[in-house]
Design an enzyme around this catalytic site. Sequence first.
Site, PDB file in Angstrom:
ATOM      1  N   ASP A   1      -1.702  -1.233  -3.897  1.00  0.00           N
ATOM      2  CA  ASP A   1      -1.974  -0.471  -5.122  1.00  0.00           C
ATOM      3  C   ASP A   1      -0.804  -0.550  -6.100  1.00  0.00           C
ATOM      4  O   ASP A   1       0.238  -1.143  -5.802  1.00  0.00           O
ATOM      5  CB  ASP A   1      -2.313   0.985  -4.769  1.00  0.00           C
ATOM      6  CG  ASP A   1      -1.337   1.553  -3.741  1.00  0.00           C
ATOM      7  OD1 ASP A   1      -0.117   1.424  -3.970  1.00  0.00           O
ATOM      8  OD2 ASP A   1      -1.785   2.081  -2.698  1.00  0.00           O
TER       9      ASP A   1
ATOM     10  N   ASP B   1       0.851  -1.193   0.000  1.00  0.00           N
ATOM     11  CA  ASP B   1       0.000   0.000   0.000  1.00  0.00           C
ATOM     12  C   ASP B   1       0.887   1.243   0.000  1.00  0.00           C
ATOM     13  O   ASP B   1       1.694   1.427   0.906  1.00  0.00           O
ATOM     14  CB  ASP B   1      -0.887  -0.045   1.260  1.00  0.00           C
ATOM     15  CG  ASP B   1      -1.706   1.213   1.437  1.00  0.00           C
ATOM     16  OD1 ASP B   1      -1.925   1.927   0.430  1.00  0.00           O
ATOM     17  OD2 ASP B   1      -2.125   1.484   2.580  1.00  0.00           O
TER      18      ASP B   1
ATOM     19  N   GLU C   1      -6.084 -20.698 -16.903  1.00  0.00           N
ATOM     20  CA  GLU C   1      -6.476 -21.340 -15.642  1.00  0.00           C
ATOM     21  C   GLU C   1      -7.566 -22.336 -16.014  1.00  0.00           C
ATOM     22  O   GLU C   1      -8.612 -21.965 -16.521  1.00  0.00           O
ATOM     23  CB  GLU C   1      -7.014 -20.322 -14.643  1.00  0.00           C
ATOM     24  CG  GLU C   1      -7.199 -20.940 -13.264  1.00  0.00           C
ATOM     25  CD  GLU C   1      -8.440 -20.497 -12.539  1.00  0.00           C
ATOM     26  OE1 GLU C   1      -8.527 -20.738 -11.325  1.00  0.00           O
ATOM     27  OE2 GLU C   1      -9.360 -19.930 -13.161  1.00  0.00           O
TER      28      GLU C   1
ATOM     29  N   HIS D   1      -3.806 -17.459  -5.150  1.00  0.00           N
ATOM     30  CA  HIS D   1      -4.768 -16.691  -4.345  1.00  0.00           C
ATOM     31  C   HIS D   1      -6.065 -17.449  -4.076  1.00  0.00           C
ATOM     32  O   HIS D   1      -6.978 -16.892  -3.473  1.00  0.00           O
ATOM     33  CB  HIS D   1      -5.085 -15.384  -5.071  1.00  0.00           C
ATOM     34  CG  HIS D   1      -5.808 -15.635  -6.365  1.00  0.00           C
ATOM     35  ND1 HIS D   1      -5.214 -16.301  -7.420  1.00  0.00           N
ATOM     36  CD2 HIS D   1      -7.076 -15.377  -6.760  1.00  0.00           C
ATOM     37  CE1 HIS D   1      -6.088 -16.413  -8.399  1.00  0.00           C
ATOM     38  NE2 HIS D   1      -7.225 -15.860  -8.029  1.00  0.00           N
ATOM     39  N   ASP D   2      -6.176 -18.683  -4.579  1.00  0.00           N
ATOM     40  CA  ASP D   2      -7.411 -19.457  -4.407  1.00  0.00           C
ATOM     41  C   ASP D   2      -7.241 -20.628  -3.453  1.00  0.00           C
ATOM     42  O   ASP D   2      -8.143 -21.468  -3.342  1.00  0.00           O
ATOM     43  CB  ASP D   2      -7.875 -20.033  -5.755  1.00  0.00           C
ATOM     44  CG  ASP D   2      -8.452 -18.965  -6.660  1.00  0.00           C
ATOM     45  OD1 ASP D   2      -8.903 -17.923  -6.153  1.00  0.00           O
ATOM     46  OD2 ASP D   2      -8.451 -19.184  -7.888  1.00  0.00           O
TER      47      ASP D   2
ATOM     48  N   ASP E   1      -8.557 -16.430 -16.876  1.00  0.00           N
ATOM     49  CA  ASP E   1      -9.363 -16.970 -15.768  1.00  0.00           C
ATOM     50  C   ASP E   1     -10.371 -18.014 -16.263  1.00  0.00           C
ATOM     51  O   ASP E   1     -11.070 -17.788 -17.256  1.00  0.00           O
ATOM     52  CB  ASP E   1     -10.112 -15.796 -15.122  1.00  0.00           C
ATOM     53  CG  ASP E   1     -10.774 -16.148 -13.812  1.00  0.00           C
ATOM     54  OD1 ASP E   1     -10.048 -16.533 -12.884  1.00  0.00           O
ATOM     55  OD2 ASP E   1     -12.009 -16.032 -13.719  1.00  0.00           O
TER      56      ASP E   1
ATOM     57  N   ASP F   1      -4.090   3.768   2.719  1.00  0.00           N
ATOM     58  CA  ASP F   1      -5.526   3.516   2.916  1.00  0.00           C
ATOM     59  C   ASP F   1      -5.797   2.050   3.275  1.00  0.00           C
ATOM     60  O   ASP F   1      -6.942   1.612   3.337  1.00  0.00           O
ATOM     61  CB  ASP F   1      -6.343   3.921   1.674  1.00  0.00           C
ATOM     62  CG  ASP F   1      -5.968   3.107   0.443  1.00  0.00           C
ATOM     63  OD1 ASP F   1      -5.017   2.285   0.526  1.00  0.00           O
ATOM     64  OD2 ASP F   1      -6.620   3.272  -0.604  1.00  0.00           O
TER      65      ASP F   1
ATOM     66  N   ASP G   1      -4.470 -10.416 -15.793  1.00  0.00           N
ATOM     67  CA  ASP G   1      -5.514 -11.432 -15.664  1.00  0.00           C
ATOM     68  C   ASP G   1      -6.627 -11.103 -16.647  1.00  0.00           C
ATOM     69  O   ASP G   1      -7.126  -9.984 -16.660  1.00  0.00           O
ATOM     70  CB  ASP G   1      -6.057 -11.410 -14.226  1.00  0.00           C
ATOM     71  CG  ASP G   1      -6.322 -12.795 -13.683  1.00  0.00           C
ATOM     72  OD1 ASP G   1      -7.056 -13.544 -14.358  1.00  0.00           O
ATOM     73  OD2 ASP G   1      -5.802 -13.126 -12.602  1.00  0.00           O
TER      74      ASP G   1
ATOM     75  N   ASN H   1      -0.322   4.558  -0.287  1.00  0.00           N
ATOM     76  CA  ASN H   1      -0.924   5.817   0.169  1.00  0.00           C
ATOM     77  C   ASN H   1      -1.657   5.706   1.502  1.00  0.00           C
ATOM     78  O   ASN H   1      -2.434   6.579   1.868  1.00  0.00           O
ATOM     79  CB  ASN H   1      -1.862   6.372  -0.906  1.00  0.00           C
ATOM     80  CG  ASN H   1      -3.004   5.410  -1.196  1.00  0.00           C
ATOM     81  OD1 ASN H   1      -3.002   4.279  -0.698  1.00  0.00           O
ATOM     82  ND2 ASN H   1      -3.965   5.837  -1.975  1.00  0.00           N
TER      83      ASN H   1
HETATM   84  O1  ISL Z   1     -12.155 -22.043  -5.555  1.00  0.00           O
HETATM   85  C1  ISL Z   1     -12.788 -22.612  -6.414  1.00  0.00           C
HETATM   86  C2  ISL Z   1     -14.164 -23.077  -6.213  1.00  0.00           C
HETATM   87  O2  ISL Z   1     -14.194 -24.109  -5.269  1.00  0.00           O
HETATM   88  C3  ISL Z   1     -12.179 -22.827  -7.684  1.00  0.00           C
HETATM   89  O3  ISL Z   1     -13.022 -23.511  -8.510  1.00  0.00           O
HETATM   90  C4  ISL Z   1     -11.878 -21.464  -8.265  1.00  0.00           C
HETATM   91  O4  ISL Z   1     -12.992 -20.638  -8.107  1.00  0.00           O
HETATM   92  C5  ISL Z   1     -11.573 -21.650  -9.698  1.00  0.00           C
HETATM   93  O5  ISL Z   1     -10.263 -22.133  -9.697  1.00  0.00           O
HETATM   94  C6  ISL Z   1     -11.684 -20.381 -10.479  1.00  0.00           C
HETATM   95  O6  ISL Z   1     -10.851 -19.376 -10.007  1.00  0.00           O
HETATM   96  C7  ISL Z   1     -10.797 -18.189 -10.717  1.00  0.00           C
HETATM   97  O7  ISL Z   1     -12.056 -17.673 -11.074  1.00  0.00           O
HETATM   98  C8  ISL Z   1     -12.887 -17.238 -10.006  1.00  0.00           C
HETATM   99  C9  ISL Z   1     -12.160 -16.362  -8.995  1.00  0.00           C
HETATM  100  O8  ISL Z   1     -12.934 -16.235  -7.847  1.00  0.00           O
HETATM  101  C10 ISL Z   1     -10.816 -16.928  -8.633  1.00  0.00           C
HETATM  102  O9  ISL Z   1     -10.130 -16.071  -7.766  1.00  0.00           O
HETATM  103  C11 ISL Z   1     -10.072 -17.147  -9.910  1.00  0.00           C
HETATM  104  O10 ISL Z   1      -8.742 -17.539  -9.716  1.00  0.00           O
HETATM  105  C12 ISL Z   1     -14.006 -16.464 -10.638  1.00  0.00           C
HETATM  106  O11 ISL Z   1     -13.495 -15.467 -11.471  1.00  0.00           O
HETATM  107 CA    CA Z   2      -3.494   2.100  -1.247  1.00  0.00          CA
END
Ligand code: ISL
Ligand code: CA
Length: 627
Positions: free
Chosen positions: A112, A104, A334, A405-406, A276, A108, A181, A106
């Site tokens: 960013d 971050d 993905e 991140h998932d 995605d 908040d 992405d 700034n």
């Molecule tokens: O976490 C899941 C559901 O159980 C996975 O199926 C995941 O959502 C899937 O891998 C898709 O992920 C991507 O698309 C999603 C988003 O929320 C995730 O962050 C992204 O990586 C929808 O756009």
């Molecule tokens: Ca910020």
Amino acid sequence: MNKKISLNSKIKDLIALPIGHDIVFRLFLQTGFSFSLLKNPLILNIKLKHLASLAKKVPLSFFETIINLVNSELEQPWEDNSPIKKTWWKEAVFYQIYPRSFKDSNGDGIGDIQGIISELDTLKDLGIDCLWLSPIYDSPNDDNGYDIRDYRNIMKEFGTMEDVEMLISELKKRDMKIIMDLVVNHTSDEHPWFQAALKGDKEKQDYYIFKDNPNNWTSFFSGSAWRYFKEIDKYALKLFSSKQMDLNWDNPKLRKEVVDIVTFWLKKGIDGFRMDVINYISKNPNLPNGDELIGKLVGFTGMEHYFYGPNLTKYLSKLRKEAFEPYQGFNVGETPGIGTQLGKLLTGDYRNIMDLTFSFDHLETPGKVRFDDYRYDLNFYKLYLIENQRAFTNRYWMSLFVDNHDNPRFISKIDPSHNYRNQLAKNINMILLTLKGTPFFYQGQEIGMTNNEFKSMTDIRDVESINKYQELLETGKSEKDAFEIILAGTRDHTRTPMQWTSEVYGGFSKSLPWIIGHQDLTSTNIKVQQKQDDSIYNFTKELIKYRKDNQTLIYGDIEFINEKTKDYFIYKRKDEKNEYLIEINLIDKKQKRIVSTDGYELIFSNIKELEEQMTPYEANLYKKIKT
Ligand code: ISL
Ligand code: CA
């Protein structure tokens, strides 16, 4: 081309076809059966119709659905001896940034673009070649930017288009690359297209998937996959959150819009995209009900009608040709649910569909799902890797990753009490940097960040977790039990602030971050680890550099040693010039050394000095001494 299968076909015919192969492997993973059954001739010769009559409780329609699906792709990946084509993205080390949680600038409490720019030297120092940024576009943030309102504008909290242009030019100065992405399976319900559709614009209605009556498909984020809109008295498909509306890729106008979006960004100077859930874009146009049993097995009903839809490869090849090729843009898809054979079909270098896929088959051990609380056994990762390293040769290339991140942090799944965090983090990073494929690191992995000790649901931010918690309460779970389940699998574990220093909030921000981290700040931060010779950071950095300087570790052949011996993962990388030996202990116990390293010198180890036995999660890289 292969022959279609029918109820008269045998299991071996089924797994000879790419979808059949991947489904059967998936089912084995899901149910926890041993793969070795698939080598048994007795099993291989069972006819599907006999299997169907054996499994009395399973309706015949289940088998018919699978057979239809399998017959929808008769192509086989090419196997030949063509040499690997060298490209920048096979040699590069990628690094995923979750912008909201990176830095971050700034005060908040939200990461960013300027924050990212301020840390480019750090990433360069680590040896990163290419960044992947999770979405930074204008979005109402229902799913942290995976719900896009405007593909050509930047999320206000993150900065401006000028900031992004500055980021691109600062990267160029450092000879680094960037991919963004591309979220085009769906848009936000606040996207002007969807808003126009609701106002009755017929052309824009055809950008989405509307239906008078919903079918039985379920959403990945709980409940039905359909949302009712009284404005036009129709249901719209939303496979993810209620604010993520699925786009209609069968409409050529929509496909042209996507070409324009990709072109817009490639023209700006980015190097490509991570796409995605890209394998979900082509839905069976009849939108038939999903098979209930398949739904139970995979956890979501309807998937068989869109995870490898009828026009997927056609739409993707066109997108590649019209948008990516003019700028030599790179892309990684993905692709949840895509296994080895389909992965090869999507990425073969002669196919011009995409460059890489992210497969997720390795992230849970057989029979387990993300929300289960269990200890991950690295022997399973080894099996997955051997299978895929063998399959992805010549014309194929693998992506290598564990954190994103998932998912919760991989090292926390293996060693939940973090007794061996240091050792294990280095061990995993060594695997990723010495196998054949392109490594993708996720922010924090270079310092061994772990799962977060969220205290209650008020700490949780993710829409998936929030919906799931509600669903669990509705099905009768107590608040305590429901929270335990969320804690095991929440995606928020990897979304806590990146830790730069040992100051308050880990130096991520001067004020309270949008999501709270409760992790060790004293040793798990960039600044401290940069100064410590044997830190996870420096180990990873040195190894990245070594990989870069020794191309054998990139393009060299791979050979597995003592492959059947449990708890060890041992392999060689070699070409005409060099030979490396990698020796990995997969468990948290001491065990004897089983390969001779005579004639090799030790180049890297995650322990100070080798003892007679291998210590827990020990990992060594040796180089053959030239005579
Ligand atoms: O976490 C899941 C559901 O159980 C996975 O199926 C995941 O959502 C899937 O891998 C898709 O992920 C991507 O698309 C999603 C988003 O929320 C995730 O962050 C992204 O990586 C929808 O756009
Ligand atoms: Ca910020």
